[in-house]
Design an enzyme around this catalytic site. Structure first.
Site, PDB file in Angstrom:
ATOM      1  N   LYS A 272       0.856  -1.184   0.000  1.00  0.00           N
ATOM      2  CA  LYS A 272       0.000   0.000   0.000  1.00  0.00           C
ATOM      3  C   LYS A 272       0.894   1.238   0.000  1.00  0.00           C
ATOM      4  O   LYS A 272       1.761   1.378   0.859  1.00  0.00           O
ATOM      5  CB  LYS A 272      -0.905   0.000   1.230  1.00  0.00           C
ATOM      6  CG  LYS A 272      -1.906  -1.143   1.266  1.00  0.00           C
ATOM      7  CD  LYS A 272      -2.719  -1.118   2.548  1.00  0.00           C
ATOM      8  CE  LYS A 272      -3.672  -2.306   2.635  1.00  0.00           C
ATOM      9  NZ  LYS A 272      -4.772  -2.226   1.668  1.00  0.00           N
ATOM     10  N   ARG A 347      -9.586 -12.329   1.235  1.00  0.00           N
ATOM     11  CA  ARG A 347     -10.387 -13.398   0.620  1.00  0.00           C
ATOM     12  C   ARG A 347      -9.630 -14.719   0.604  1.00  0.00           C
ATOM     13  O   ARG A 347     -10.243 -15.787   0.605  1.00  0.00           O
ATOM     14  CB  ARG A 347     -10.816 -12.969  -0.778  1.00  0.00           C
ATOM     15  CG  ARG A 347      -9.696 -12.777  -1.771  1.00  0.00           C
ATOM     16  CD  ARG A 347     -10.132 -11.965  -2.978  1.00  0.00           C
ATOM     17  NE  ARG A 347     -10.349 -10.560  -2.642  1.00  0.00           N
ATOM     18  CZ  ARG A 347     -10.782  -9.647  -3.510  1.00  0.00           C
ATOM     19  NH1 ARG A 347     -11.050  -9.987  -4.756  1.00  0.00           N
ATOM     20  NH2 ARG A 347     -10.959  -8.394  -3.142  1.00  0.00           N
TER      21      ARG A 347
END
EC number: 3.4.11.1
Length: 491
Positions: A272, A347
């Site tokens: 990020k 996920r």
């Protein structure tokens, strides 16, 4: 803060601060309120007129009164229009009163609210929840807490005598919400996978739940390649948490709550960057925090429902051991996943958690996760996205959302969008194209539930509040606990 129940008539109450709720455009003082205003020498009417108080939802006005009146302070709070009166209205109005009372250094508040739906039990519970959630303060990490002044010590609910069970239920649920808030708010050097496992063990010890903590080698034996792929780069061991509440006798339902548990998300090798909010990524275990909070509440309430609380907990870090973009992972159901973005890691952890949960022979599974920014773009900060192919389960969750005040909105599971997840060298990729990103994330999760009714809640928006919002102050909200508790308790 203590919440006391009183059958004392409004006209006879005397004390520090009296709080009265009024509906919008129905602030005329008739009946008991007219008599009270007469007793108070017209102060109520004067306050309404001078402050132009109309009863708009959550609006408040405050005044101090002279020494010859049996109360020292008065708070009026608006309930909005009568046709829009919901149980959440009471929760938010109680929060508004609590905040004004604290600001004005009220020690004891007498609170006069109407019943919702002629239901004193639900009304008392909602009021107690709103008060406690609004007045909760988290000063754990301050050497000199800023907010150390006068606190509200007691709130008397006038006209609610005999509702002790409702207050007890509120206390049980709020304890779970506060646990979730504390876990989400704490920094990643304070709440780690080890901390989360210890918290689960403490809940099990305190309330008699069954617990199993799967260590890395246990997960390896179960073939949890997706979860362990994310965990590779962290120096901290992954923890797979499975708490179980079992009632006495035969349960009427068997359910599971599965929470995403990334105690910190750097993005991995797809790190990020600046402006990405990486410093806030302690919140990426908000789903697991709500799962443990719900476990704490359910364990105290003791419903006739078997509930499994499951979370695969790790960090998503950067090191020479980290999974690479382009790696292929094999989940515990044998499906292969091309990792085209290491920052779509939640996920991957949920994939193995869902496969594990699906094998337990349950009636329904609800997972919740701070999964996608796309869901925040679609629904904003207050509303979680609901994704499920099961209409009955969707209806149960929507009803629970209405009762708890934790908002959800059902989103489409457009199967055609799964085309965007197809890989040329594996069964699927972990991310698809930018459009419909929250839908493709849910479709990815759907591949790991075979035999059980399932719903996914994307809670990336409501898990954190940037500013004060009703009974949520700035910071962690504990979102999901009350919604899930209401779902478990629903018939």
């Amino acid at each position: 803060m203590a919440i006391q129940l009183s059958d004392k008539p409004l006209l006879e109450w005397a004390g520090d601060t009296l709080a009265i709720a009024l509906f919008e455009d129905a602030v005329e003082l008739t009946g008991e309120l007219g008599s009270l205003d007469e007793k108070f020498a017209g102060i109520l009417k004067e306050l309404i007129t001078e402050e132009e108080f109309t009863g708009k939802a959550n609006s408040t006005v405050f005044t101090r009164v002279s020494s010859n009146i049996p109360v020292r302070k008065i708070i009026l709070v608006g309930l909005g229009k009568t046709e829009a009166f919901k149980i959440e209205t009471l929760r938010r109005a109680a929060a508004a009163v609590g905040k004004v009372g604290k600001k004005q250094k009220s020690k004891v508040i007498g609170l006069s609210f109407p019943l919702w739906n002629n239901d004193p039990t639900a009304s008392a519970q909602a009021i107690a929840e709103g008060l406690q959630l609004a007045l909760y303060q988290d000063n754990r990490f301050k050497s000199d807490p800023e907010d150390k002044g006068s606190q509200v010590e007691t709130v008397e609910l006038l006209g609610f005598a005999g509702q002790e069970a409702a207050i007890n239920r509120a206390n049980q649920i709020v304890s779970g919400v506060i646990l979730a808030r504390q876990l989400v708010a704490a920094p990643a050097n304070s709440v780690t996978p080890i901390t989360m496992a210890e918290t689960a063990q403490q809940i099990a010890q305190d309330y008699g739940l069954q617990i199993e903590i799967l260590e890395q080698e246990d997960c390896e034996k179960l073939g949890m390649g997706a979860f362990l792929g994310v965990a590779l780069a962290s120096d901290l061991p992954p923890k797979f948490i499975h708490l179980t509440y079992k009632p006495e006798g035969t349960p009427k339902r068997k359910l599971a709550i599965v929470g995403k548990g990334l105690t910190f998300d750097s993005g991995g090798l797809n790190i990020k960057g600046a402006g990405s909010g990486i410093e806030t990524m302690k919140i990426d275990m908000g789903g697991a925090a709500a799962t443990l909070g719900a476990a704490k509440a359910i364990a105290q309430i003791k419903p006739n429902v078997e509930v499994h609380f499951i979370s695969a907990v790790t960090e998503n870090m950067i090191s020479g051991k980290a999974m690479h973009p382009g790696d292929i992972l094999t989940a515990s159901n044998g499906k292969t996943i091309e990792v085209n973005n290491t920052d779509a890691e939640g996920r991957l952890t949920l994939a193995d958690a869902l496969v594990y949960t699906d094998k337990l022979g349950l009636d329904a599974i609800v997972d919740l996760a701070t999964l996608t920014g796309a869901n925040v773009i679609a629904l904003g900060d207050d509303i979680a996205g609901l994704y499920t192919p099961d209409d009955a389960l969707a209806g149960q969750l929507e009803q629970a959302a209405s009762e708890s005040g934790e908002k959800i909105w059902r989103m489409p599971l457009e199967e055609k969008y799964f085309e965007g997840l197809k890989s040329g060298i594996a069964d699927m990729k972990n991310t698809g194209p930018r459009p419909g990103g929250s839908i493709t994330a849910a479709l990815f999760l759907k591949q790991f539930v075979k035999d059980t009714a399932w719903a996914h809640l994307d809670i990336a928006g409501p898990v954190w509040a940037d500013k004060e919002n009703g009974y949520n102050g700035p910071g962690a909200t504990g979102y999901g606990v009350r919604l899930l508790v209401d779902w478990v308790l629903s018939e």
